[in-house]
Every structure is written in structure tokens, then in C-alpha cells.
Design an enzyme around this catalytic site. Structure first.
Site, mmCIF file in Angstrom:
data_model
loop_
_atom_site.group_PDB
_atom_site.id
_atom_site.type_symbol
_atom_site.label_atom_id
_atom_site.label_comp_id
_atom_site.label_asym_id
_atom_site.label_seq_id
_atom_site.Cartn_x
_atom_site.Cartn_y
_atom_site.Cartn_z
ATOM 1 N N LYS A 194 50.263 92.283 2.873
ATOM 2 C CA LYS A 194 51.708 92.332 2.657
ATOM 3 C C LYS A 194 52.428 91.483 3.708
ATOM 4 C CE LYS A 194 55.170 94.859 4.088
ATOM 5 N NZ LYS A 194 56.315 93.923 4.065
ATOM 6 N N GLY A 223 52.858 93.733 14.267
ATOM 7 C CA GLY A 223 54.278 94.030 14.141
ATOM 8 C C GLY A 223 54.751 94.815 15.342
ATOM 9 N N SER A 224 55.755 95.646 15.122
ATOM 10 C CA SER A 224 56.361 96.351 16.255
ATOM 11 C C SER A 224 55.497 97.519 16.713
ATOM 12 C CB SER A 224 57.742 96.863 15.839
ATOM 13 O OG SER A 224 57.606 97.754 14.751
ATOM 14 N N THR A 225 55.664 97.885 17.970
ATOM 15 C CA THR A 225 54.927 99.021 18.532
ATOM 16 C C THR A 225 55.295 100.307 17.795
ATOM 17 O OG1 THR A 225 54.735 97.931 20.661
ATOM 18 C CG2 THR A 225 54.568 100.328 20.678
ATOM 19 N N GLU A 226 56.573 100.409 17.408
ATOM 20 C CA GLU A 226 57.040 101.610 16.707
ATOM 21 C C GLU A 226 56.271 101.821 15.391
ATOM 22 O OE1 GLU A 226 61.070 100.978 15.699
ATOM 23 O OE2 GLU A 226 61.257 102.869 14.592
ATOM 24 N N GLY A 273 53.455 100.358 14.563
ATOM 25 C CA GLY A 273 52.042 100.493 14.914
ATOM 26 C C GLY A 273 51.683 101.933 15.238
ATOM 27 N N GLU A 278 48.154 94.824 16.500
ATOM 28 C CA GLU A 278 48.669 93.779 17.397
ATOM 29 C C GLU A 278 50.168 94.003 17.481
ATOM 30 O OE1 GLU A 278 46.864 91.508 18.887
ATOM 31 O OE2 GLU A 278 44.992 91.441 17.760
ATOM 32 N N CYS A 287 55.449 87.402 20.066
ATOM 33 C CA CYS A 287 55.019 88.631 20.745
ATOM 34 C C CYS A 287 54.543 88.349 22.164
ATOM 35 C CB CYS A 287 53.937 89.311 19.936
ATOM 36 S SG CYS A 287 52.637 88.170 19.464
ATOM 37 N N GLU A 298 61.527 94.437 24.752
ATOM 38 C CA GLU A 298 61.276 93.169 24.076
ATOM 39 C C GLU A 298 62.557 92.713 23.372
ATOM 40 O OE1 GLU A 298 58.584 93.423 20.721
ATOM 41 O OE2 GLU A 298 57.546 91.659 21.469
HETATM 42 P P1 NAP Z 1 57.778 95.468 12.053
HETATM 43 O O1 NAP Z 1 59.097 95.991 11.663
HETATM 44 O O2 NAP Z 1 56.817 96.403 12.680
HETATM 45 O O3 NAP Z 1 57.158 94.830 10.732
HETATM 46 C C1 NAP Z 1 55.874 94.295 10.659
HETATM 47 C C2 NAP Z 1 55.372 94.455 9.232
HETATM 48 O O4 NAP Z 1 55.185 95.844 8.945
HETATM 49 C C3 NAP Z 1 56.326 93.940 8.177
HETATM 50 O O5 NAP Z 1 55.581 93.396 7.099
HETATM 51 C C4 NAP Z 1 57.052 95.207 7.757
HETATM 52 O O6 NAP Z 1 57.667 95.135 6.512
HETATM 53 C C5 NAP Z 1 55.919 96.205 7.775
HETATM 54 N N1 NAP Z 1 56.312 97.594 7.906
HETATM 55 C C6 NAP Z 1 57.517 98.123 8.268
HETATM 56 N N2 NAP Z 1 57.445 99.467 8.276
HETATM 57 C C7 NAP Z 1 56.180 99.809 7.929
HETATM 58 C C8 NAP Z 1 55.489 101.062 7.788
HETATM 59 N N3 NAP Z 1 56.081 102.223 8.021
HETATM 60 N N4 NAP Z 1 54.178 101.027 7.444
HETATM 61 C C9 NAP Z 1 53.537 99.857 7.230
HETATM 62 N N5 NAP Z 1 54.147 98.652 7.344
HETATM 63 C C10 NAP Z 1 55.454 98.630 7.693
HETATM 64 O O7 NAP Z 1 57.887 94.253 13.045
HETATM 65 P P2 NAP Z 1 58.755 92.945 12.859
HETATM 66 O O8 NAP Z 1 60.145 93.254 13.268
HETATM 67 O O9 NAP Z 1 58.554 92.359 11.521
HETATM 68 O O10 NAP Z 1 58.032 91.954 13.912
HETATM 69 C C11 NAP Z 1 58.387 91.903 15.230
HETATM 70 C C12 NAP Z 1 57.409 92.687 16.084
HETATM 71 O O11 NAP Z 1 56.078 92.263 15.852
HETATM 72 C C13 NAP Z 1 57.649 92.467 17.549
HETATM 73 O O12 NAP Z 1 57.633 93.699 18.222
HETATM 74 C C14 NAP Z 1 56.480 91.603 17.981
HETATM 75 O O13 NAP Z 1 56.138 91.691 19.309
HETATM 76 C C15 NAP Z 1 55.410 92.046 17.082
HETATM 77 N N6 NAP Z 1 54.410 90.981 16.925
HETATM 78 C C16 NAP Z 1 53.198 91.137 17.534
HETATM 79 C C17 NAP Z 1 52.226 90.152 17.431
HETATM 80 C C18 NAP Z 1 50.885 90.306 18.091
HETATM 81 O O14 NAP Z 1 49.971 89.555 17.769
HETATM 82 N N7 NAP Z 1 50.700 91.233 18.991
HETATM 83 C C19 NAP Z 1 52.490 89.012 16.686
HETATM 84 C C20 NAP Z 1 53.729 88.873 16.079
HETATM 85 C C21 NAP Z 1 54.679 89.887 16.192
HETATM 86 P P3 NAP Z 1 59.203 94.575 6.466
HETATM 87 O O15 NAP Z 1 59.113 93.134 6.733
HETATM 88 O O16 NAP Z 1 59.702 94.827 5.133
HETATM 89 O O17 NAP Z 1 59.971 95.319 7.516
#
Ligand code: NAP
Ligand code: MG
Length: 493
Positions: free
Chosen positions: A186, A238-241, A243, A260, A294, A391
Site C-alpha cells: 500500500k 512511516g511514523s513511530t506512532e 509503527g 522503519e 527520516c 521530528e
Molecule cells: P504514517 O502516517 O505513519 O504513514 C505511513 C504509511 O502508513 C502510509 O501509507 C499511511 O497511509 C499508512 N498508515 C496510516 N495509518 C495506518 C495504520 N493505522 N495502519 C497501517 N498503516 C497505516 O507516516 P507518514 O506521515 O506517511 O511518513 C512520515 C514518517 O515516516 C516520518 O515519521 C518519517 O520519519 C517516517 N519515515 C521513516 C523512514 C525509515 O526508513 N525509517 C523512511 C521514510 C519515512 P496514509 O498515507 O493514507 O496515511
């Protein structure tokens, strides 16, 4: 600040065909578009296309297709045969690089020089690299010699963010396929288009139906996918929250997961560092992809006696950055990915100023429409400020100082995250000492934001667990437990 009207060059758009609406990619074909939502160009807020919001029944169908492929044709293939598909995908990505670069820039807002020089070529490199592993997994050191052969988990659910849509897809799909798994992925809600173009690449490569399935949708789709009972492994970036929510949801199940998550990297500059080189590393560290990275070097820790010199040179360098049309190859910074992200950046910077930081940005005229934020430096930041601990995920650098190497280490590690760090010094022994002391998955020395498929990437603490890339990244996609009577498919040889 003055503003200008943004008008992307029409010939750039012509490089890639964007459909009016897209269905889901399930079992090798696209479904009829339904329950549509818009994906927009964040540089001008124009609608690029409409994509399907996948619901629970679509998740069922995609997981079932992935299971059939795993139990059938894909599971029966040798590693050498799987490798051929990965090589083919890698070559098609190279051949269609311009299309991918333009599409990614339109959907994400990042500058074309980044999609052209980093996102697309590094995505192809991940497929090439993993293609090479597909028939050599027993030599990857994943099991003790004479032990059971590494075997795929089965159906892998992959959920990725919007900051590197194609690259994160490649980081996830390439190792999963090399090790013999099948995938349901996804993409993020705001950046679905490169994943849908990748689905066409899978068709073009003749990949057997069901091996890769792409479900567009929002967080509800992601949640339904990771909670699906027939998923064997989850790979999330994605986000820590979110995750943490995923980790809670799979507790007590047999599902495996790699997470990640976020970061708040320290970029540490000692007084003996080559300052001009360090300035380039600082700029790349925080302004690459508008800081929506990230592992961004979002905290500059600079030795006190060179603070004024470094900040003055940094400001001079930032005066030369060009912010604007992401499709212009001379743009250094493009648009922020979404209104929500722009609001988050704005809010946190305002909090930083309210808590006592000094804010500085170069003179630059931002487009009148779309989501834009100027490159920003916050000086006088204290460790207790929220801009030093949270962040921001935007083009904002928080500057702190230190006096001794021990103080640099203590401040660098004073964060719940542990994804990456940078060290700038002439002394090799200090680099090694710092790398040992820093609680970060990746430590760059006299460089920053270098990515290579051979190098494992991942975090400590709240930055997640598991590694992606390198030999270590393969481990997340295989099981090394002895074969049970029900696990008869998917031999990785
Ligand atoms: P996010 O809100 O956690 O979203 C990541 C993905 O998860 C999106 O596809 C999102 O869908 C989906 N998602 C949202 N809620 C979910 C749930 N309850 N269960 C399963 N999937 C769900 O994060 P983001 O705002 O898109 O990305 C920014 C964050 O990612 C930052 O904190 C960044 O540090 C982190 N990041 C980490 C890395 C790494 O390699 N460590 C790399 C890139 C980014 P939607 O798009 O529809 O919300
Ligand atoms: Mg978009």
C-alpha cells in the site's frame, strides 16, 4: 515575502501518461476504478488523477491472490528464475526512468534533479542488487552452515510513506521477491502514482499474476492489510506512532514485522572539520527532499569555537539555493508534500521561536499556490526545545553547540530516536570513536545521506527494528526455522 505564480512546463508533463482514474492492481490486472479520491500535485494543488480507496474486501482479494501465487507458480520457481524477473524489472525501471522521475516529481513535489539522480536510479539499483542474491541465499550467512535453508515467510504486507514513494517500494519489493515471498503493497495516500506505474512494469516484465499486488487507499487500507489474518510478515515504513500501533496489533500473532520509523539525526561538526565540505553536507543533510527524510540531519551540533563561522558560511550558501518549480532541473528545493505536512512544519517552527530559538531564512519568493516552506535555520536552540527533540520533517535545521567530544555524544544520543548521524572531523580515530558511541543505525563520516543497496539501513530505539538493504536486509524476509510438514513450498534454491 514576495510570491510568484507557479506554472509547470507542459512538455515535462507530456513525458508520462497519467490516467484520469486508476483501479487496484490485484492478481496481475487492474480492477475497475471505484470509491475514488484525488491525488494532487503539491506544487500547484491541481488534481493529477483519481485513485481507488481499497476496502476490506479488496484487501481479502489481494491477499488471496498473493497466497495463490506463493502456493503456486512463484513458490515453485528456483532462485535463478526469480532473479531473472528482478533483473527484468530493474532494466525496465532504467528504460522508463524519465517517466518515473516526472511522475514522482508531479505527485510528490520533490525536485526533478532528485528523482532523476537519486530516487529512480537507486530504486533500479535495489532490484539489480537483489536480483543477484536470489540464487545465492544459502551463501548469505543467514543460517549456520549445514543448517536449514532460508525459506520465504509467504505473503508480505508492505506499507510505505510518501517521502520516497518509488524508492521505498523498491526497498520493500526487491528483497521480498528475491527471497521468494509474494507482496501486497500500500503506497501513501498522497503519492500513489509511481506504485501504479510500477504495477504496469510488473505486467511488462511478465511477472506471474499475484506476486505483486498494489492497493491504494488511506490509513484504513493499511490497517486492514496489516491486520489481515493470512499475512505472514509486515514491512512498514512511516511514523513511530503508526509503527507502535502495528506492533500492538500483531502482538500474540505469529506475524513477523520490521518497522522503519522516524528520526532526529545529529550532524556533528568538530572544529577541525573541512568546513566548506561540511557546509555542503549540512545543506544536503537537511534540505534534500525538503527535509522530509527520516534520516535527515535535522540537528546540527557544532563545536562552540566554530559556531559563528559555520553559521555565517551556511547562511551564505543558503542564499544560493533555488526554491521553486519541482520540474525545473535548476530547482534545489520543491514543494512540501501536503497541506497537513506544511501545517505541521509551520506549527513546530512557531513553537521553536516561542521557546526562544532565532529563526532565519534566505530571501526567496515562494509560489502563490501549492505547499511551500523556505529553507530555515533555527539558532540558539536548547536541548529542551521541541525543535531539538521532535521530528519536524521539513526544511528546518536546529543548531546546537557542544564543547567536548563527550558532550557531543551525550547531546547526539539525547533523543528517543536512533536512525542516523553524521560526523565531520579530520581525525580518523575520532570518527571511529564517535561511530562506536552514537546510538544510530547509520553513521556517515564526512558525508551525509549516502544510500546504497549493499548497505543495511535501520534504526535503534523509537526509530524501529530490522534492517533494509545489504545482506542483513534479506534476513527479515526469510525464516530459518526447520521445515514443518505444512511448509512445503518456497525453497529458495
Ligand atoms: P504514517 O502516517 O505513519 O504513514 C505511513 C504509511 O502508513 C502510509 O501509507 C499511511 O497511509 C499508512 N498508515 C496510516 N495509518 C495506518 C495504520 N493505522 N495502519 C497501517 N498503516 C497505516 O507516516 P507518514 O506521515 O506517511 O511518513 C512520515 C514518517 O515516516 C516520518 O515519521 C518519517 O520519519 C517516517 N519515515 C521513516 C523512514 C525509515 O526508513 N525509517 C523512511 C521514510 C519515512 P496514509 O498515507 O493514507 O496515511
Ligand atoms: Mg500527490
Amino acid at each position: 515575502m514576495p510570491t510568484f505564480e507557479y506554472a509547470p512546463a507542459p512538455e515535462s508533463r507530456a513525458v508520462v501518461t497519467i490516467e484520469k482514474s486508476y483501479g487496484l492492481f490485484i492478481d496481475g490486472t487492474f480492477t475497475r476504478p471505484k470509491a475514488l479520491f484525488d491525488t494532487i500535485n503539491p506544487a500547484d494543488e491541481s488534481v493529477l488523477a483519481q485513485v481507488t480507496q481499497a476496502g476490506p474486501r479488496d484487501v481479502d482479494k489481494a491477499v488471496a491472490a498473493a497466497r495463490r501465487a506463493f502456493d503456486g507458480e512463484w513458490g515453485a520457481l528456483s532462485g535463478a528464475e526469480r532473479g531473472k524477473y528482478l533483473f527484468r524489472i530493474a532494466r525496465i525501471l532504467q528504460e522508463r526512468a524519465r517517466e518515473f522521475a516526472v511522475l514522482e516529481t508531479l505527485d510528490n513535489g520533490k525536485p526533478i534533479k532528485e528523482t532523476r539522480d537519486v530516487d529512480v536510479p537507486v530504486a533500479a539499483a535495489h532490484f539489480f542488487y537483489h536480483a543477484g542474491w536470489a540464487d545465492k541465499l544459502e551463501h548469505a550467512g543467514l543460517t549456520p552452515s549445514g543448517g536449514p535453508l532460508p525459506r520465504p515467510h509467504g505473503v508480505v504486507a508492505q506499507v510505505i510513506p510518501w517521502n520516497f514513494p518509488l524508492l521505498m517500494l523498491a526497498w520493500k519489493i526487491a528483497p521480498a521477491l528475491a527471497t521468494g515471498n509474494t507482496v501486497v503493497l500500500k503506497p501513501a495516500e498522497t503519492t500513489p502514482l509511481s506504485a501504479l506505474l510500477f504495477a504496469q512494469v510488473c505486467q511488462q516484465a511478465g511477472l506471474p499474476a499475484g506476486v505483486v499486488n498494489i492497493l491504494t487507499g488511506d490509513g484504513r487500507t493499511g490497517q486492514a492489510l496489516v491486520e489481515h489474518p493470512d499475512v505472514d510478515k509486515i514491512a512498514f515504513t512511516g511514523s513511530t506512532e503508526v509503527g507502535k500501533a502495528i506492533a500492538r496489533s500483531i502482538a500474540g500473532t505469529t506475524k513477523k514485522a520490521t518497522l522503519e520509523l522516524g528520526g532526529k539525526a545529529a550532524n556533528v561538526v568538530f572544529d577541525d572539520a573541512p568546513i566548506d565540505q561540511a557546509i555542503e553536507g549540512i545543506v544536503n543533510g537537511i534540505f534534500f527532499n525538503q527535509g522530509q527524510v527520516c534520516c535527515a540531519g535535522s540537528r546540527l551540533l557544532v563545536q562552540e569555537n566554530v559556531h559563528d563561522q559555520v553559521v555565517a558560511k551556511l547562511k551564505r550558501r543558503l542564499e544560493t539555493l533555488r526554491v521553486g518549480d519541482p520540474l525545473d532541473k535548476n530547482s534545489d528545493l520543491g514543494a512540501i508534500n501536503s497541506r497537513a505536512q506544511l501545517e505541521r512544519i509551520t506549527r513546530l517552527v512557531d513553537i521553536g521561536v516561542a521557546q526562544g530559538a532565532q529563526r532565519w531564512s534566505p530571501e526567496c519568493s515562494l509560489p502563490a499556490t501549492g505547499f511551500w516552506f523556505p529553507p530555515t535555520v533555527l539558532t540558539g536552540v536548547a536541548q529542551t526545545h521541541r525543535v531539538a527533540t521532535e521530528e519536524i520533517f521539513g526544511p528546518v535545521l536546529s543548531v546546537l553547540t557542544f564543547r567536548t567530544p563527550a558532550e557531543a555524544v551525550a547531546k547526539a544520543n539525547n533523543t528517543p530516536y536512533g536512525l542516523s548521524a553524521g560526523v565531520w572531523t579530520e581525525k580518523g580515530s575520532r570518527i571511529l570513536w564517535m561511530a562506536d558511541q552514537l546510538k544510530a543505525g547509520v553513521v556517515w563520516a564526512n558525508t551525509f545521506n549516502r544510500f546504497d543497496p549493499t548497505s543495511p539501513f535501520g534504526g535503534y530505539k523509537e526509530s524501529g527494528y530490522g534492517r533494509e538493504g545489504g545482506r542483513q536486509g534479506l534476513a527479515a524476509y526469510v525464516t530459518t526455522s526447520p521445515r514443518t510438514p505444512s511448509s512445503t513450498t518456497g525453497d529458495t534454491r
